[in-house]
Write a protein that holds these residues in place. Structure first.
Motif, PDB file in Angstrom:
ATOM      1  N   MET A  34       0.861  -1.185   0.000  1.00  0.00           N
ATOM      2  CA  MET A  34       0.000   0.000   0.000  1.00  0.00           C
ATOM      3  C   MET A  34       0.892   1.227   0.000  1.00  0.00           C
ATOM      4  O   MET A  34       2.043   1.175   0.453  1.00  0.00           O
ATOM      5  CB  MET A  34      -0.928   0.015   1.206  1.00  0.00           C
ATOM      6  CG  MET A  34      -2.046  -0.995   1.128  1.00  0.00           C
ATOM      7  SD  MET A  34      -3.205  -0.878   2.510  1.00  0.00           S
ATOM      8  CE  MET A  34      -4.147   0.584   2.057  1.00  0.00           C
ATOM      9  N   GLY A  35       0.365   2.320  -0.504  1.00  0.00           N
ATOM     10  CA  GLY A  35       1.175   3.520  -0.542  1.00  0.00           C
ATOM     11  C   GLY A  35       0.363   4.751  -0.855  1.00  0.00           C
ATOM     12  O   GLY A  35      -0.850   4.689  -1.069  1.00  0.00           O
ATOM     13  N   ARG A  45       1.039  12.091 -11.632  1.00  0.00           N
ATOM     14  CA  ARG A  45       0.962  11.585 -10.272  1.00  0.00           C
ATOM     15  C   ARG A  45       2.329  11.013  -9.890  1.00  0.00           C
ATOM     16  O   ARG A  45       2.963  10.301 -10.679  1.00  0.00           O
ATOM     17  CB  ARG A  45      -0.118  10.497 -10.195  1.00  0.00           C
ATOM     18  CG  ARG A  45      -0.571  10.157  -8.801  1.00  0.00           C
ATOM     19  CD  ARG A  45      -1.818   9.291  -8.851  1.00  0.00           C
ATOM     20  NE  ARG A  45      -2.968  10.003  -9.420  1.00  0.00           N
ATOM     21  CZ  ARG A  45      -4.200   9.511  -9.439  1.00  0.00           C
ATOM     22  NH1 ARG A  45      -4.441   8.291  -8.948  1.00  0.00           N
ATOM     23  NH2 ARG A  45      -5.186  10.213  -9.955  1.00  0.00           N
ATOM     24  N   GLU A  46       2.791  11.342  -8.672  1.00  0.00           N
ATOM     25  CA  GLU A  46       4.112  10.909  -8.243  1.00  0.00           C
ATOM     26  C   GLU A  46       4.050  10.138  -6.937  1.00  0.00           C
ATOM     27  O   GLU A  46       3.172  10.365  -6.095  1.00  0.00           O
ATOM     28  CB  GLU A  46       5.048  12.116  -8.068  1.00  0.00           C
ATOM     29  CG  GLU A  46       4.642  13.083  -6.983  1.00  0.00           C
ATOM     30  CD  GLU A  46       5.630  14.229  -6.796  1.00  0.00           C
ATOM     31  OE1 GLU A  46       6.492  14.442  -7.659  1.00  0.00           O
ATOM     32  OE2 GLU A  46       5.535  14.915  -5.759  1.00  0.00           O
ATOM     33  N   LEU A  47       5.005   9.235  -6.775  1.00  0.00           N
ATOM     34  CA  LEU A  47       5.082   8.441  -5.564  1.00  0.00           C
ATOM     35  C   LEU A  47       5.489   9.301  -4.376  1.00  0.00           C
ATOM     36  O   LEU A  47       6.368  10.161  -4.487  1.00  0.00           O
ATOM     37  CB  LEU A  47       6.096   7.312  -5.753  1.00  0.00           C
ATOM     38  CG  LEU A  47       6.336   6.381  -4.575  1.00  0.00           C
ATOM     39  CD1 LEU A  47       6.595   4.958  -5.066  1.00  0.00           C
ATOM     40  CD2 LEU A  47       7.522   6.840  -3.738  1.00  0.00           C
ATOM     41  N   VAL A  48       4.840   9.041  -3.232  1.00  0.00           N
ATOM     42  CA  VAL A  48       5.227   9.685  -1.969  1.00  0.00           C
ATOM     43  C   VAL A  48       5.915   8.658  -1.080  1.00  0.00           C
ATOM     44  O   VAL A  48       7.051   8.843  -0.656  1.00  0.00           O
ATOM     45  CB  VAL A  48       4.003  10.277  -1.257  1.00  0.00           C
ATOM     46  CG1 VAL A  48       4.408  10.861   0.090  1.00  0.00           C
ATOM     47  CG2 VAL A  48       3.341  11.347  -2.119  1.00  0.00           C
ATOM     48  N   ALA A  49       5.207   7.555  -0.803  1.00  0.00           N
ATOM     49  CA  ALA A  49       5.759   6.507   0.063  1.00  0.00           C
ATOM     50  C   ALA A  49       4.958   5.236  -0.129  1.00  0.00           C
ATOM     51  O   ALA A  49       3.764   5.296  -0.427  1.00  0.00           O
ATOM     52  CB  ALA A  49       5.725   6.931   1.533  1.00  0.00           C
ATOM     53  N   THR A  68       6.394   9.585   7.476  1.00  0.00           N
ATOM     54  CA  THR A  68       6.547   8.217   7.936  1.00  0.00           C
ATOM     55  C   THR A  68       5.305   7.419   7.569  1.00  0.00           C
ATOM     56  O   THR A  68       4.179   7.845   7.869  1.00  0.00           O
ATOM     57  CB  THR A  68       6.746   8.159   9.461  1.00  0.00           C
ATOM     58  OG1 THR A  68       7.886   8.938   9.821  1.00  0.00           O
ATOM     59  CG2 THR A  68       6.959   6.721   9.913  1.00  0.00           C
ATOM     60  N   ILE A  69       5.516   6.282   6.924  1.00  0.00           N
ATOM     61  CA  ILE A  69       4.412   5.400   6.554  1.00  0.00           C
ATOM     62  C   ILE A  69       4.497   4.138   7.415  1.00  0.00           C
ATOM     63  O   ILE A  69       5.590   3.612   7.659  1.00  0.00           O
ATOM     64  CB  ILE A  69       4.457   5.056   5.043  1.00  0.00           C
ATOM     65  CG1 ILE A  69       3.180   4.334   4.611  1.00  0.00           C
ATOM     66  CG2 ILE A  69       5.699   4.242   4.685  1.00  0.00           C
ATOM     67  CD1 ILE A  69       3.054   4.202   3.081  1.00  0.00           C
ATOM     68  N   MET A  77      -3.430   1.703   6.837  1.00  0.00           N
ATOM     69  CA  MET A  77      -2.087   2.254   6.659  1.00  0.00           C
ATOM     70  C   MET A  77      -2.127   3.750   6.951  1.00  0.00           C
ATOM     71  O   MET A  77      -3.083   4.429   6.573  1.00  0.00           O
ATOM     72  CB  MET A  77      -1.626   1.968   5.231  1.00  0.00           C
ATOM     73  CG  MET A  77      -0.275   2.540   4.870  1.00  0.00           C
ATOM     74  SD  MET A  77      -0.463   4.164   4.107  1.00  0.00           S
ATOM     75  CE  MET A  77      -1.249   3.729   2.562  1.00  0.00           C
ATOM     76  N   ILE A  78      -1.111   4.243   7.605  1.00  0.00           N
ATOM     77  CA  ILE A  78      -1.025   5.640   8.031  1.00  0.00           C
ATOM     78  C   ILE A  78       0.166   6.316   7.349  1.00  0.00           C
ATOM     79  O   ILE A  78       1.239   5.718   7.235  1.00  0.00           O
ATOM     80  CB  ILE A  78      -0.842   5.752   9.553  1.00  0.00           C
ATOM     81  CG1 ILE A  78      -1.950   5.009  10.296  1.00  0.00           C
ATOM     82  CG2 ILE A  78      -0.774   7.207   9.976  1.00  0.00           C
ATOM     83  CD1 ILE A  78      -3.312   5.600  10.117  1.00  0.00           C
ATOM     84  N   LEU A  79      -0.036   7.562   6.932  1.00  0.00           N
ATOM     85  CA  LEU A  79       1.071   8.409   6.494  1.00  0.00           C
ATOM     86  C   LEU A  79       1.120   9.619   7.423  1.00  0.00           C
ATOM     87  O   LEU A  79       0.225  10.466   7.388  1.00  0.00           O
ATOM     88  CB  LEU A  79       0.903   8.864   5.049  1.00  0.00           C
ATOM     89  CG  LEU A  79       2.067   9.710   4.500  1.00  0.00           C
ATOM     90  CD1 LEU A  79       3.331   8.861   4.363  1.00  0.00           C
ATOM     91  CD2 LEU A  79       1.704  10.359   3.171  1.00  0.00           C
ATOM     92  N   GLN A  80       2.141   9.678   8.252  1.00  0.00           N
ATOM     93  CA  GLN A  80       2.348  10.809   9.147  1.00  0.00           C
ATOM     94  C   GLN A  80       3.245  11.812   8.431  1.00  0.00           C
ATOM     95  O   GLN A  80       4.378  11.473   8.056  1.00  0.00           O
ATOM     96  CB  GLN A  80       2.987  10.361  10.454  1.00  0.00           C
ATOM     97  CG  GLN A  80       3.284  11.496  11.422  1.00  0.00           C
ATOM     98  CD  GLN A  80       2.026  12.211  11.881  1.00  0.00           C
ATOM     99  OE1 GLN A  80       1.033  11.571  12.219  1.00  0.00           O
ATOM    100  NE2 GLN A  80       2.065  13.536  11.885  1.00  0.00           N
TER     101      GLN A  80
END
Length: 114
Positions: A34-35, A45-49, A68-69, A77-80
């Motif tokens: 997941m991301g 569209r670009e990748l973050v994490a 932070t993922i 899933m969390i993206l801080q």
């Protein structure tokens, strides 16, 4: 099929923090990765994490050390996002790669003001 429900995002001043949540609501055991990806109007569209089911993470250079993922649970899933910058402003999309295909969330707006 995997369905994704996104939450979080919003508006914040530069230097602030936001948290993005992405919850898979079906076929969670088919998920491999997941991301988060982001897109500014007129750009690709670009990748973050990303994070694998085993916890291996990957970050874009532009966010490494600030974002932070992690897995909150088997399905969430969390993206801080810390120390946000105006250039982080975009629509953020959750994506999963599963045994049945790739699936995207509906997108959530993140706006960082200077």
């Amino acid at each position: 099929q995997v369905q994704l429900v996104e939450s979080g995002g919003g508006s914040v001043q530069a230097g602030g923090s936001l948290t993005l949540n992405c919850k898979a609501t079906s076929n969670i055991f088919s998920i491999n990765t997941m991301g988060w990806f982001r897109q500014v109007a007129g750009n690709e569209r670009e990748l973050v994490a990303t994070i694998t089911k085993n916890g291996v993470t990957n970050y874009a250079d532009s966010v490494n050390g600030r974002f932070t993922i992690y897995w909150q649970s088997r399905s969430t899933m969390i993206l801080q996002m810390n120390t946000l910058k105006p250039e982080d402003t975009a629509v953020y999309y959750c994506k999963t790669e599963s045994r049945t295909g790739d699936y995207w969330g509906q997108g959530t707006q993140v706006t960082v003001s200077s």
